[in-house]
Design a protein around this motif. Structure first.
Motif, mmCIF file in Angstrom:
data_model
loop_
_atom_site.group_PDB
_atom_site.id
_atom_site.type_symbol
_atom_site.label_atom_id
_atom_site.label_comp_id
_atom_site.label_asym_id
_atom_site.label_seq_id
_atom_site.Cartn_x
_atom_site.Cartn_y
_atom_site.Cartn_z
ATOM 1 N N LEU A 22 0.822 -1.208 0.000
ATOM 2 C CA LEU A 22 0.000 0.000 0.000
ATOM 3 C C LEU A 22 0.859 1.263 0.000
ATOM 4 N N LYS A 23 1.911 1.265 0.821
ATOM 5 C CA LYS A 23 2.738 2.469 0.961
ATOM 6 C C LYS A 23 3.717 2.665 -0.186
ATOM 7 N N THR A 24 4.275 1.582 -0.716
ATOM 8 C CA THR A 24 5.340 1.731 -1.715
ATOM 9 C C THR A 24 4.868 1.600 -3.153
ATOM 10 N N ILE A 25 3.724 0.962 -3.370
ATOM 11 C CA ILE A 25 3.259 0.760 -4.745
ATOM 12 C C ILE A 25 1.935 1.484 -4.998
ATOM 13 N N LYS A 26 0.933 1.163 -4.172
ATOM 14 C CA LYS A 26 -0.401 1.702 -4.439
ATOM 15 C C LYS A 26 -0.502 3.201 -4.188
ATOM 16 N N ARG A 27 0.015 3.663 -3.043
ATOM 17 C CA ARG A 27 -0.068 5.089 -2.716
ATOM 18 C C ARG A 27 0.612 5.950 -3.793
ATOM 19 N N PRO A 28 1.874 5.656 -4.190
ATOM 20 C CA PRO A 28 2.502 6.466 -5.244
ATOM 21 C C PRO A 28 1.746 6.420 -6.573
ATOM 22 N N ARG A 29 1.158 5.260 -6.910
ATOM 23 C CA ARG A 29 0.398 5.151 -8.158
ATOM 24 C C ARG A 29 -0.846 6.036 -8.100
ATOM 25 N N ILE A 30 -1.513 6.073 -6.950
ATOM 26 C CA ILE A 30 -2.711 6.914 -6.793
ATOM 27 C C ILE A 30 -2.336 8.391 -6.865
ATOM 28 N N ILE A 31 -1.245 8.753 -6.209
ATOM 29 C CA ILE A 31 -0.794 10.164 -6.248
ATOM 30 C C ILE A 31 -0.506 10.576 -7.683
ATOM 31 N N GLN A 32 0.136 9.687 -8.438
ATOM 32 C CA GLN A 32 0.432 9.995 -9.843
ATOM 33 C C GLN A 32 -0.864 10.138 -10.642
ATOM 34 N N ALA A 33 -1.847 9.302 -10.364
ATOM 35 C CA ALA A 33 -3.136 9.384 -11.064
ATOM 36 C C ALA A 33 -3.828 10.707 -10.755
ATOM 37 N N ILE A 34 -3.722 11.179 -9.510
ATOM 38 C CA ILE A 34 -4.318 12.467 -9.125
ATOM 39 C C ILE A 34 -3.631 13.607 -9.867
ATOM 40 N N VAL A 35 -2.302 13.550 -9.934
ATOM 41 C CA VAL A 35 -1.536 14.588 -10.652
ATOM 42 C C VAL A 35 -1.958 14.631 -12.119
ATOM 43 N N GLU A 36 -2.059 13.457 -12.741
ATOM 44 C CA GLU A 36 -2.435 13.409 -14.162
ATOM 45 C C GLU A 36 -3.868 13.896 -14.372
ATOM 46 N N ALA A 37 -4.764 13.538 -13.443
ATOM 47 C CA ALA A 37 -6.163 13.961 -13.576
ATOM 48 C C ALA A 37 -6.293 15.473 -13.424
ATOM 49 N N GLU A 39 -4.219 17.639 -14.376
ATOM 50 C CA GLU A 39 -3.740 18.273 -15.611
ATOM 51 C C GLU A 39 -4.835 18.378 -16.671
ATOM 52 N N HIS A 40 -5.924 17.635 -16.479
ATOM 53 C CA HIS A 40 -7.011 17.671 -17.452
ATOM 54 C C HIS A 40 -7.934 18.871 -17.269
ATOM 55 N N GLY A 41 -7.656 19.687 -16.257
ATOM 56 C CA GLY A 41 -8.437 20.904 -16.090
ATOM 57 C C GLY A 41 -9.478 20.835 -14.996
ATOM 58 N N ASP A 42 -10.660 21.360 -15.292
ATOM 59 C CA ASP A 42 -11.753 21.530 -14.337
ATOM 60 C C ASP A 42 -11.970 20.282 -13.478
ATOM 61 N N LEU A 43 -11.786 20.442 -12.161
ATOM 62 C CA LEU A 43 -11.876 19.302 -11.251
ATOM 63 C C LEU A 43 -13.322 18.938 -10.909
ATOM 64 N N LYS A 44 -14.260 19.875 -11.085
ATOM 65 C CA LYS A 44 -15.661 19.606 -10.742
ATOM 66 C C LYS A 44 -16.235 18.440 -11.541
ATOM 67 N N GLU A 45 -15.932 18.397 -12.810
ATOM 68 C CA GLU A 45 -16.499 17.371 -13.683
ATOM 69 C C GLU A 45 -15.431 16.400 -14.171
ATOM 70 N N ASN A 46 -14.407 16.225 -13.384
ATOM 71 C CA ASN A 46 -13.295 15.362 -13.766
ATOM 72 C C ASN A 46 -13.447 14.008 -13.050
ATOM 73 N N ALA A 47 -14.017 13.031 -13.754
ATOM 74 C CA ALA A 47 -14.305 11.720 -13.161
ATOM 75 C C ALA A 47 -13.030 11.003 -12.728
ATOM 76 N N GLU A 48 -11.962 11.136 -13.522
ATOM 77 C CA GLU A 48 -10.697 10.469 -13.173
ATOM 78 C C GLU A 48 -10.151 11.017 -11.855
ATOM 79 N N TYR A 49 -10.247 12.318 -11.662
ATOM 80 C CA TYR A 49 -9.770 12.952 -10.433
ATOM 81 C C TYR A 49 -10.575 12.452 -9.237
ATOM 82 N N HIS A 50 -11.895 12.469 -9.342
ATOM 83 C CA HIS A 50 -12.750 12.039 -8.230
ATOM 84 C C HIS A 50 -12.548 10.562 -7.916
ATOM 85 N N SER A 51 -12.366 9.763 -8.941
ATOM 86 C CA SER A 51 -12.125 8.335 -8.755
ATOM 87 C C SER A 51 -10.793 8.101 -8.029
#
Length: 159
Positions: A22-37, A39-51
């Motif tokens: 969880l700490k070394t693989i999953k957490r960093p992968r989730i943080i990276q997914a949040i960063v990428e989401a 970058e797509h702009g408006d967070l209100k309607e950003n399904a990837e960000y909310h997920s």
């Protein structure tokens, strides 16, 4: 007073391994997914960000849960406890259902380790509670969800 959570060595190792993943693989992968989401702009309607944020919440909750369990655990190594010939936490017990003439073998483990399909039963299960402290040859009437069942202890392995 803190109630210690009984756990076998194997159970503690499993939780530590999950925590590491969880700490070394999953957490960093989730943080990276949040960063990428983001970058797509408006967070209100950003399904990837909310997920990703929801997944982060579950991950962090599980990390806290495992850390709490480990900090309040009482790790019991059955190999370091002298064999008294009685059923205790960590022993493997073979029992005969006197009603059906079926033989079962169970290892008594902590709640997190229990897996009925693998014959690992929780220390808090009705069968475990009924068997704790008993010795080979004892017959115990145990209240189960299916009704009262008489079990005879055939073998106790202290491994």
């Amino acid at each position: 007073m803190i109630n210690l959570i009984p756990m076998t060595v194997r159970g503690a190792e499993k939780l530590l391994q999950e925590l590491k993943i969880l700490k070394t693989i999953k957490r960093p992968r989730i943080i990276q997914a949040i960063v990428e989401a983001r970058e797509h702009g408006d967070l209100k309607e950003n399904a990837e960000y909310h997920s990703a944020r929801e997944e982060q919440s579950f991950c962090e909750g599980r990390i806290k849960e495992i850390e709490l369990k480990l900090s309040n655990s009482q790790i019991i190594d059955i190999k370091k406890i002298s064999n008294t010939g009685r059923v205790i936490f960590g022993t493997t017990v073979t029992i005969l259902n006197i009603n059906s003439n079926e033989i079962f073998t169970y290892k008594i483990v902590g709640d997190d380790e229990s897996d009925f399909k693998k014959n690992l039963i929780s220390i808090n299960s009705p069968i475990s509670r009924g068997l704790i402290g008993k010795k080979i040859g004892d017959i115990e009437n145990i209240s189960t969800p299916g009704g009262n069942v008489e079990y005879k202890i055939l073998k106790i392995d202290h491994i």
